[in-house]
Write a protein that holds these residues in place. Structure first.
Motif, PDB file in Angstrom:
ATOM      1  N   UNK A 194       0.888  -1.431  -0.302  1.00 41.77           N
ATOM      2  CA  UNK A 194      -0.073   0.049  -0.258  1.00 41.77           C
ATOM      3  C   UNK A 194       0.748   1.588  -0.166  1.00 41.77           C
ATOM      4  N   UNK A 195       1.870   0.736   0.705  1.00 44.08           N
ATOM      5  CA  UNK A 195       2.369   2.434   0.924  1.00 44.08           C
ATOM      6  C   UNK A 195       3.479   2.486  -0.808  1.00 44.08           C
ATOM      7  N   UNK A 196       3.698   1.726  -1.881  1.00 44.11           N
ATOM      8  CA  UNK A 196       4.371   1.673  -2.589  1.00 44.11           C
ATOM      9  C   UNK A 196       3.250   2.393  -3.093  1.00 44.11           C
ATOM     10  N   UNK A 451      -1.624  -3.828 -14.820  1.00 42.74           N
ATOM     11  CA  UNK A 451      -1.347  -2.708 -15.782  1.00 42.74           C
ATOM     12  C   UNK A 451      -1.154  -1.653 -15.160  1.00 42.74           C
ATOM     13  N   UNK A 452      -3.015  -1.271 -14.444  1.00 40.39           N
ATOM     14  CA  UNK A 452      -2.287   0.145 -14.441  1.00 40.39           C
ATOM     15  C   UNK A 452      -1.133   0.776 -13.549  1.00 40.39           C
ATOM     16  N   UNK A 453      -0.504  -0.189 -12.813  1.00 41.09           N
ATOM     17  CA  UNK A 453       0.637   0.512 -11.769  1.00 41.09           C
ATOM     18  C   UNK A 453       1.233   1.416 -13.549  1.00 41.09           C
ATOM     19  N   UNK A 454       1.896   0.131 -14.252  1.00 38.52           N
ATOM     20  CA  UNK A 454       2.318   0.373 -15.598  1.00 38.52           C
ATOM     21  C   UNK A 454       1.700   1.635 -16.539  1.00 38.52           C
ATOM     22  N   UNK A 456       0.238   4.199 -15.071  1.00 38.52           N
ATOM     23  CA  UNK A 456       0.865   5.619 -14.185  1.00 38.52           C
ATOM     24  C   UNK A 456       1.551   5.609 -14.359  1.00 38.52           C
ATOM     25  N   UNK A 457       3.113   3.992 -13.888  1.00 39.49           N
ATOM     26  CA  UNK A 457       4.579   4.615 -14.057  1.00 39.49           C
ATOM     27  C   UNK A 457       5.101   5.161 -15.430  1.00 39.49           C
ATOM     28  N   UNK A 458       4.207   4.755 -16.595  1.00 40.95           N
ATOM     29  CA  UNK A 458       4.487   5.054 -17.879  1.00 40.95           C
ATOM     30  C   UNK A 458       3.790   6.898 -18.412  1.00 40.95           C
ATOM     31  N   UNK A 459       2.962   7.263 -17.860  1.00 44.65           N
ATOM     32  CA  UNK A 459       2.384   8.609 -17.752  1.00 44.65           C
ATOM     33  C   UNK A 459       3.298   9.342 -17.080  1.00 44.65           C
ATOM     34  N   UNK A 460       3.789   8.733 -15.686  1.00 38.91           N
ATOM     35  CA  UNK A 460       5.488   9.754 -15.169  1.00 38.91           C
ATOM     36  C   UNK A 460       6.417  10.075 -15.634  1.00 38.91           C
ATOM     37  N   UNK A 461       6.409   8.801 -16.049  1.00 36.75           N
ATOM     38  CA  UNK A 461       7.802   8.711 -17.391  1.00 36.75           C
ATOM     39  C   UNK A 461       8.126  10.071 -18.275  1.00 36.75           C
ATOM     40  N   UNK A 462       6.449   9.435 -18.812  1.00 30.71           N
ATOM     41  CA  UNK A 462       6.327  10.273 -19.882  1.00 30.71           C
ATOM     42  C   UNK A 462       6.346  11.845 -20.486  1.00 30.71           C
ATOM     43  N   UNK A 463       5.772  12.365 -18.792  1.00 30.86           N
ATOM     44  CA  UNK A 463       5.154  13.447 -18.398  1.00 30.86           C
ATOM     45  C   UNK A 463       5.783  14.495 -17.763  1.00 30.86           C
ATOM     46  N   UNK A 464       7.132  14.061 -16.573  1.00 30.44           N
ATOM     47  CA  UNK A 464       7.867  13.942 -16.036  1.00 30.44           C
ATOM     48  C   UNK A 464       8.102  16.090 -16.839  1.00 30.44           C
TER      49      UNK A 464
ATOM     50  N   UNK B  12       9.442  -3.834 -11.659  1.00 31.15           N
ATOM     51  CA  UNK B  12      10.487  -3.267 -12.368  1.00 31.15           C
ATOM     52  C   UNK B  12      11.250  -3.649 -14.007  1.00 31.15           C
ATOM     53  N   UNK B  13      11.344  -5.070 -13.064  1.00 33.10           N
ATOM     54  CA  UNK B  13      12.039  -5.464 -14.462  1.00 33.10           C
ATOM     55  C   UNK B  13      12.099  -5.373 -16.075  1.00 33.10           C
ATOM     56  N   UNK B  14      10.650  -5.642 -16.886  1.00 30.06           N
ATOM     57  CA  UNK B  14      10.257  -5.000 -18.272  1.00 30.06           C
ATOM     58  C   UNK B  14      10.520  -3.595 -17.975  1.00 30.06           C
ATOM     59  N   UNK B  15      10.186  -2.594 -17.329  1.00 27.40           N
ATOM     60  CA  UNK B  15      10.081  -1.112 -17.616  1.00 27.40           C
ATOM     61  C   UNK B  15      11.449  -1.302 -17.336  1.00 27.40           C
TER      62      UNK B  15
END
Lengths: 475, 311
Positions: A194-196, A451-454, A456-464, B12-15
């Motif tokens: 949950x922290x993550x 999928x939701x995590x990914x 979100x991660x990609x959006x963060x990466x894209x728009x940083x 984290x691995x795939x990314x």
């Protein structure tokens, strides 16, 4: 060290691994295991803070020591009030010197047309208001016998300097946080996951929403006299989301990081922009500061128990102090006054506790009205001076505002990243009944959550938008 | 705990894997920075004239027009910090160097640095392609993959994409008369607004001066002449410039020139030889303007030969 930096991305896992594997698992049989683990927390926190400026570590250590010492002394001494007063004076003196000295001296000189010759050249230590208030709350709570004074200096130092919340809160109370440092922490898988999630959501709010809004908002503010009304209105709205994404994002990362160490911090934001009146807004925005002022200023002044006029007076006092707490500038004072004024009709009509529970679709008009009032306040908050705030508001009220409203929806000002605000609002609205806004446990399938995590991660990466600092660091 | 760490690593691995591929792919795209670094590494020994500076120099100096081997090491928005870096980096190899041309523009002295402002994304190019150490610890200034860019990555991997925008001797080729927009004259006020800094910090001016002084001092010790050059602009630009800022820039250059005998300052901001056919926009020269400017410079150089030449 910023939460949105590479340094922190290395620091956090490293501290996490050392904390659990060396100071918990490997030292299981050590009789002073808790001491060493807490000492490690203090050292890690001091490294975290010292990364910015190591000289001010002395200040945190001094503040911590004074409050810890006063806690012990006021418990033993026949004159506890004396020790409490002394600790408050010392802490406020430090805060006053670094944060308010130049402001008050400058204002005094301006008022009487004097030349300011005693201005001091000091850097404002990051997060000084946060850790000072946290340290103060301990000695007041000991005085009020809400908590027993601790003899464990290391645990107390860990309480004041715990790195996730050291520089921008939440301002923790000793009654909640200190006992957690006095007993053994146990790793909880569900809490860590949950922290993550909260860290991820916090990064999204900070990096995608706040930082991208900041780009637009700063451009407009740098040249607001030449902008049309609709642009100013749009920038005002975007600033409302910038400051929310920035500050609540920080709180989410802080709470999430703390969870990784088995520490529970209090919530600091509960969907404040879904509030139905300003009173409700202040129960949902920067909760840790507001409850601090309520507990240590408002209630001792009589709170709402001594009639409406005294309630209004007390409300004005805490909002003035809250405004001043944010910074040494008259804009913050006026901002505090503005919110106090918004409270007056609610007090007179007895509507300060009108709303409980979560908002419904039918209450959207009230939500929008509250948002508009709060956004107007943010203009005063954001402005470099009162004159600028007034100029900005006047510019926003120009006749052209309505005519050029179509610019809101063009690419002229809004970037794709700005549109993620809508995603944030939708997710927060949908999850407003959950423990927190990114509580994806409502999604039953594990693969869907991944999928939701990914995404979100990609959006963060894209728009940083670069490693931008947090607005509340300056407070 | 183990379960938690394993799950985080698996997530984290795939990314991480994709990030490595993206970084590799984007770095393979040919660009000005990689090209110029390579050219200078290979040819610095025989180089006689080195031109630095921002877009005004990058598009305004045509090295082919010099009678000696010259190279344009300017880049768009290149600040003095990076001028100094490129100069220092290749100095040990530039044994035959006789002239350094350092374009100083209206905005140069008050510039805060490339690492601030809208063009800061260019800093990574110096870190990656010039191996510049200044901002190596900041990922936004050290990685091509600071942003998720799947389209660009696919293009880089599967097509022959090329981002090089300079000719073989380093001059920018994108600003040509043919590609000039119809409203090029009206771009003057916009550029002026972007370049004007009324509220500036004196420490920024001092820093910029120290970069110039460093280049000048090193050149002095090596018997190299430094030409400070303010490139020609169109009247829709120079007519509306802030007087204080302009005077500050000019006086700084004149002061440096008067204090150092190896420095010459050419203020050609309003040079009468340049007409509307020489400009790409109000403050940049096109290919014809670049030839004209470089020819003029070449004439000046031939009338004031370097000490090394005299020897």
């Amino acid at each position: 060290m910023l939460f949105n930096s590479l340094e922190f991305a290395i620091f956090l896992p490293l501290v996490f691994l050392l904390y659990w594997f060396i100071f918990d698992y490997a030292m299981k049989r050590c009789p002073r295991q808790l001491f060493w683990q807490n000492l490690f927390v203090v050292i890690a926190s001091y490294i975290f803070y010292g990364w910015w400026d190591w000289r001010f570590l002395i200040l945190i250590a001094f503040t911590s020591f004074c409050s810890w010492g006063s806690g012990l002394l006021l418990n033993k001494s026949p004159k506890p009030k004396l020790w409490l007063t002394l600790n408050i004076v010392i802490n406020l003196l430090i805060l006053g010197t670094f944060k308010y000295f130049n402001f008050f001296v400058g204002s005094f000189c301006d008022l009487f047309g004097l030349t300011n010759t005693i201005a001091i050249n000091v850097i404002l230590p990051v997060g000084i208001s946060f850790y000072t208030f946290q340290a103060l709350s301990y000695s007041i709570d000991v005085y009020r016998k809400k908590i027993a004074p601790t003899k464990d200096m290391v645990a107390f130092f860990a309480y004041v300097s715990f790195f996730p919340q050291l520089v921008a809160g939440p301002i923790e109370r000793a009654t909640n946080l200190l006992p957690q440092f006095e007993k053994k922490r146990v790793f909880d898988y569900a809490e860590a996951v949950d922290g993550m999630r909260r860290i991820l959501w916090g990064l999204f709010k900070k990096i995608v929403v706040a930082d991208n809004c900041a780009t637009y908002v700063d451009q407009v503010w740098n040249n607001y006299t030449n902008e049309c009304g609709s642009t100013l209105a749009l920038a005002a709205i975007l600033f409302a989301f910038q400051i929310y994404g920035d500050f609540s994002g920080y709180s989410d990362i802080a709470i999430g990081s703390a969870k990784l160490f088995g520490i529970r911090l209090r919530d600091n934001f509960i969907t404040p922009y879904f509030s139905r009146n300003v009173a409700e807004f202040w129960k949902r925005w920067h909760i840790s500061l507001n409850t601090w002022f309520v507990d240590y200023v408002y209630i001792p002044l009589g709170g709402s128990r001594e009639g409406r006029w005294k309630t209004i007076r007390n409300t004005f006092v805490i909002f003035l102090l809250s405004g001043l707490w944010h910074g040494a500038n008259w804009t913050y004072v006026i901002w505090g006054l503005y919110h106090a004024l918004l409270f007056v009709p609610l007090i007179l009509l007895g509507r300060t506790k009108a709303y409980t529970g979560v908002a419904t679709w039918k209450q959207i008009p009230q939500i929008l009205l509250t948002f508009a009032l709060v956004t107007l306040g943010w203009i005063i908050f954001r402005a470099p001076s009162i004159g600028d705030a007034w100029g900005y508001i006047c510019g926003m009220m120009q006749l052209g505002t309505i005519h050029s409203i179509h610019r809101f929806f063009t690419q002229e000002g809004l970037t794709p990243a700005n549109w993620t605000i809508l995603a944030m609002i939708a997710i927060e609205w949908y999850n407003r009944v959950q423990k927190h806004c990114f509580d994806v446990r409502v999604i039953k399938h594990g693969w869907l959550r991944i999928i939701v995590y990914y995404v979100l991660i990609l959006i963060i990466w894209r728009y940083s938008a670069g490693e931008q600092t947090f607005i509340y660091f300056q407070f | 705990m183990k379960r938690f760490i394993i799950k985080i690593l698996l997530l984290a691995l795939p990314i991480s894997f994709y990030a490595v591929i993206q970084e590799y792919a984007l770095r393979t795209i040919p660009n000005d920075y990689a090209y110029k670094n390579q050219w200078l590494t290979e040819n610095a020994q025989s180089l006689k004239i080195l031109s630095l500076g921002s877009s005004h120099g990058f598009f305004g100096i045509q090295p082919t027009e010099f009678s000696q081997l010259a190279f344009n090491a300017g880049h768009v928005s290149q600040s003095l910090l990076f001028d100094e870096f490129i100069f220092d980096k290749f100095l040990p190899q530039m044994e035959s160097l006789e002239y350094v041309i350092l374009p100083i523009s209206y905005f140069t002295m008050r510039g805060k640095g490339l690492q601030y402002g809208a063009e800061k994304w260019r800093v990574k190019n110096y870190t990656i392609y010039y191996n510049c150490p200044y901002f190596r610890c900041q990922p936004q200034f050290a990685l091509e993959s600071y942003h998720f860019a799947p389209k660009k990555t696919l293009k880089a991997l599967f097509t022959k994409v090329n981002h090089r925008g300079c000719d073989s001797l380093g001059r920018g080729i994108d600003y040509s008369l043919e590609s000039r927009s119809d409203d090029w004259q009206t771009a003057g006020p916009v550029a002026m607004k972007r370049h004007t800094k009324v509220n500036y910090s004196q420490s920024d001016v001092d820093k910029n001066l120290s970069h110039i002084n460093h280049i000048v001092e090193v050149c002095k010790n090596r018997g190299i002449k430094v030409i400070l050059l303010t490139t020609p602009t169109y009247h829709t630009y120079y007519d509306i410039l802030d007087k204080d800022q302009l005077e500050q820039m000019i006086s700084c250059c004149e002061l440096i020139a008067s204090n150092h005998e190896n420095v010459i300052y050419f203020n050609w901001l309003k040079h009468s030889s340049f007409d509307e056919n020489d400009f790409f926009d109000a403050d940049h020269l096109n290919e014809f303007g670049a030839i004209k400017l470089t020819t003029l410079l070449n004439q000046e150089i031939s009338t004031q030969p370097c000490e090394k030449m005299r020897k």
